[in-house]
Design a protein around this motif. Sequence first.
Motif, mmCIF file in Angstrom:
data_model
loop_
_atom_site.group_PDB
_atom_site.id
_atom_site.type_symbol
_atom_site.label_atom_id
_atom_site.label_comp_id
_atom_site.label_asym_id
_atom_site.label_seq_id
_atom_site.Cartn_x
_atom_site.Cartn_y
_atom_site.Cartn_z
ATOM 1 N N SER A 38 -50.227 10.512 -45.041
ATOM 2 C CA SER A 38 -50.723 10.519 -43.663
ATOM 3 C C SER A 38 -49.556 10.392 -42.689
ATOM 4 C CB SER A 38 -51.704 9.359 -43.459
ATOM 5 O OG SER A 38 -52.067 9.224 -42.103
ATOM 6 N N TYR A 39 -49.597 11.199 -41.630
ATOM 7 C CA TYR A 39 -48.539 11.161 -40.609
ATOM 8 C C TYR A 39 -49.173 11.038 -39.235
ATOM 9 C CZ TYR A 39 -44.879 12.904 -37.437
ATOM 10 O OH TYR A 39 -43.980 13.049 -36.404
ATOM 11 N N SER A 56 -53.287 14.298 -42.163
ATOM 12 C CA SER A 56 -53.455 13.512 -43.378
ATOM 13 C C SER A 56 -54.198 14.326 -44.421
ATOM 14 C CB SER A 56 -54.234 12.217 -43.094
ATOM 15 O OG SER A 56 -55.624 12.485 -42.999
ATOM 16 N N CYS A 81 -46.920 -2.610 -38.307
ATOM 17 C CA CYS A 81 -45.942 -1.669 -38.845
ATOM 18 C C CYS A 81 -44.722 -1.561 -37.934
ATOM 19 C CB CYS A 81 -46.587 -0.299 -39.031
ATOM 20 S SG CYS A 81 -45.505 0.939 -39.784
ATOM 21 N N PRO A 87 -41.035 -0.831 -44.692
ATOM 22 C CA PRO A 87 -42.435 -0.416 -44.796
ATOM 23 C C PRO A 87 -43.396 -1.610 -44.827
ATOM 24 C CG PRO A 87 -41.073 0.849 -46.315
ATOM 25 C CD PRO A 87 -40.197 -0.237 -45.769
ATOM 26 N N TRP A 90 -49.987 -2.412 -47.294
ATOM 27 C CA TRP A 90 -51.354 -2.504 -46.793
ATOM 28 C C TRP A 90 -52.014 -3.842 -47.111
ATOM 29 C CZ3 TRP A 90 -54.159 2.819 -47.794
ATOM 30 C CH2 TRP A 90 -53.483 3.815 -47.081
ATOM 31 N N SER A 118 -47.000 1.811 -45.253
ATOM 32 C CA SER A 118 -46.850 2.549 -44.006
ATOM 33 C C SER A 118 -45.427 2.363 -43.510
ATOM 34 C CB SER A 118 -47.851 2.056 -42.957
ATOM 35 O OG SER A 118 -49.175 2.386 -43.336
ATOM 36 N N MET A 130 -45.686 7.020 -37.656
ATOM 37 C CA MET A 130 -45.995 6.172 -38.811
ATOM 38 C C MET A 130 -46.423 7.074 -39.956
ATOM 39 S SD MET A 130 -48.545 2.875 -39.192
ATOM 40 C CE MET A 130 -50.082 3.722 -39.578
ATOM 41 N N SER A 132 -47.725 7.156 -43.868
ATOM 42 C CA SER A 132 -48.357 6.287 -44.864
ATOM 43 C C SER A 132 -48.537 7.016 -46.192
ATOM 44 C CB SER A 132 -49.722 5.798 -44.368
ATOM 45 O OG SER A 132 -49.585 5.014 -43.211
ATOM 46 N N ASN A 134 -50.638 6.581 -49.891
ATOM 47 C CA ASN A 134 -51.792 5.906 -50.476
ATOM 48 C C ASN A 134 -51.831 6.119 -51.988
ATOM 49 O OD1 ASN A 134 -55.215 6.727 -50.738
ATOM 50 N ND2 ASN A 134 -54.438 4.644 -50.625
#
Length: 240
Positions: A38-39, A56, A81, A87, A90, A118, A130, A132, A134
Amino acid sequence: MSNRFDIFSASQEPFADSGESACFLRSARDRFGVLNLSYWFLGSSNAVPDRMTWFSTYDENYTAIYMRDYSPLKDRAFHLCFSRLLPLDWEEARNKDETVQNIHEVAESFGIGRHGISIPIREPGVGDAMFSVNFECDDREWGQVRKDIATELHLFAHYYHQRMKKLVSARPTSAEFDLSPREREVLQWAAEGKTAWETAQLLKLSESAINLYSAKAMNKLRARTKTQAVAIALRYSMLN
């Protein structure tokens, strides 16, 4: 995580359009062997973000719910963040904020993994971002999984941001959408979670008038729903 992505031999050219950047993100996810990438590009992180762009690989139903119910405006994970250089895990964000816990519970119901990091990206004169990553793994394995990929994905996050810069800086300005003051006001109250009826009471207008302003704003923003119109308005700094 075999067949990793080699950012040093990959193209350094800016993305031509949003379709190319989204496709590239999905390809990178598969190459790294992670669950999602994800951006977020944010025009500012020192106060309320005034510009937003989100790419994302998450379930689109989840992203719609996130923008409707939360967005970076209400998600404290963004503040956590950008309060650091390294980083953000989460798990740390969940432990510090109940809203983040709620967001993650919703995310997990859409197949998004429990674990992630993130990465804050700061660039004066351009804006903050940011990135991220996952994962889906057992809690006991998470520490080792993160250790194995943290450095490589940190590099990739900055690589992706560099290719995104031209694209995000070329976005239209809010003036190009030409929303009237009343249309902006109606969307502002929608962003605060007010229904059309509640907005009508606040502005001393009829509910049908509120719906008409909403429809006009949606048409100008080329949005299919009021929620999408609010997200676009937030992205282009049209709301307070």
